[in-house]
Write a protein that holds these residues in place. Sequence first.
Motif, short mmCIF file in Angstrom:
data_model
loop_
_atom_site.label_atom_id
_atom_site.label_comp_id
_atom_site.label_asym_id
_atom_site.label_seq_id
_atom_site.Cartn_x
_atom_site.Cartn_y
_atom_site.Cartn_z
N ASN A 132 25.04 23.04 23.25
CA ASN A 132 24.78 22.55 24.60
C ASN A 132 23.55 21.64 24.63
O ASN A 132 23.54 20.62 25.33
CB ASN A 132 24.58 23.72 25.57
N ASP A 133 22.51 22.02 23.87
CA ASP A 133 21.28 21.20 23.81
C ASP A 133 21.58 19.82 23.24
O ASP A 133 21.05 18.81 23.73
CB ASP A 133 20.21 21.90 22.98
N ARG A 191 16.38 9.26 23.58
CA ARG A 191 17.70 9.84 23.28
C ARG A 191 17.86 10.02 21.77
O ARG A 191 18.30 11.06 21.30
CB ARG A 191 18.81 8.97 23.86
N LEU A 192 17.44 9.02 21.00
CA LEU A 192 17.52 9.10 19.54
C LEU A 192 16.63 10.24 19.03
O LEU A 192 17.05 11.01 18.16
CB LEU A 192 17.09 7.77 18.90
N ALA A 193 15.44 10.37 19.57
CA ALA A 193 14.54 11.45 19.16
C ALA A 193 15.16 12.81 19.49
O ALA A 193 15.08 13.75 18.69
CB ALA A 193 13.18 11.30 19.85
N CYS A 194 15.80 12.91 20.65
CA CYS A 194 16.47 14.15 21.04
C CYS A 194 17.59 14.47 20.06
O CYS A 194 17.70 15.60 19.56
CB CYS A 194 17.02 14.02 22.46
N TYR A 195 18.42 13.45 19.77
CA TYR A 195 19.52 13.67 18.80
C TYR A 195 18.98 14.07 17.43
O TYR A 195 19.50 15.01 16.81
CB TYR A 195 20.39 12.41 18.66
N GLN A 207 22.74 13.30 25.46
CA GLN A 207 23.43 12.09 25.92
C GLN A 207 23.05 11.68 27.33
O GLN A 207 23.30 10.54 27.72
CB GLN A 207 24.95 12.27 25.80
N THR A 208 22.43 12.57 28.07
CA THR A 208 22.04 12.24 29.45
C THR A 208 20.72 11.47 29.53
O THR A 208 20.37 10.96 30.58
CB THR A 208 21.92 13.53 30.30
N ILE A 209 20.00 11.38 28.41
CA ILE A 209 18.72 10.68 28.39
C ILE A 209 18.98 9.19 28.38
O ILE A 209 19.71 8.68 27.52
CB ILE A 209 17.88 11.11 27.17
N THR A 210 18.40 8.45 29.32
CA THR A 210 18.67 7.02 29.45
C THR A 210 17.85 6.16 28.50
O THR A 210 18.34 5.13 28.04
CB THR A 210 18.44 6.55 30.90
N ASP A 211 16.63 6.56 28.19
CA ASP A 211 15.78 5.79 27.28
C ASP A 211 16.31 5.95 25.84
O ASP A 211 16.43 7.07 25.33
CB ASP A 211 14.33 6.28 27.37
N SER A 212 16.64 4.83 25.20
CA SER A 212 17.25 4.85 23.86
C SER A 212 16.39 5.57 22.83
O SER A 212 16.90 6.38 22.05
CB SER A 212 17.53 3.43 23.36
#
Length: 185
Positions: free
Chosen positions: A43-44, A57-61, A49-54
Amino acid sequence: MMSKQQSDKSLRRLIMIGGLSLTMLAPTALAQDKGLDRPQLFNDLVECQTITDSAARLACYDQKVAQLDSAQKNNELLVADRAEVQEAERGVFGLQLPRIKLFSGNDDDQQITEITLTVVSAKQMGRGKWFLILDDGATWVQTDTTMLSSYPKKGSSILIKRAAMGSFLAKVNGGRAFRIKRVVE
């Protein structure tokens, strides 16, 4: 510092890896539709994918994929594709087991209803019933007194099908059907 083109290329790679991860977790996703919970790590990852800043979002992934990888390596998370789940189902075919959440993601129309195996060992027991060991390691015993038109022997082909009320029917080399049950030794 990364250029925008390098960042976009890295993001595409990560999304592709994430997509593969999601594909490998497809049985879990299917199971969720049947009321089963997905792992929080999954789920995390999806939430990234909901993060708008590229860059964010990449750091989250990056972070969530590393956590998924670590959890899988530490046997805290099972990753299985449909073929692996079906192979596991084949391995327990014929056993009377409680419903296992791992298998309940499979649609009923994809449930294994028959298997064809090879006889490794065959012995006739009392009252003409057969005791069979098959090439998958499973042991089966004839439960009725049907006289077989083709006696099982090493190398014989055996087809086992699900029948009514949790029973199973078998045919050796395409011969007469007889009732059979799987036993655990």
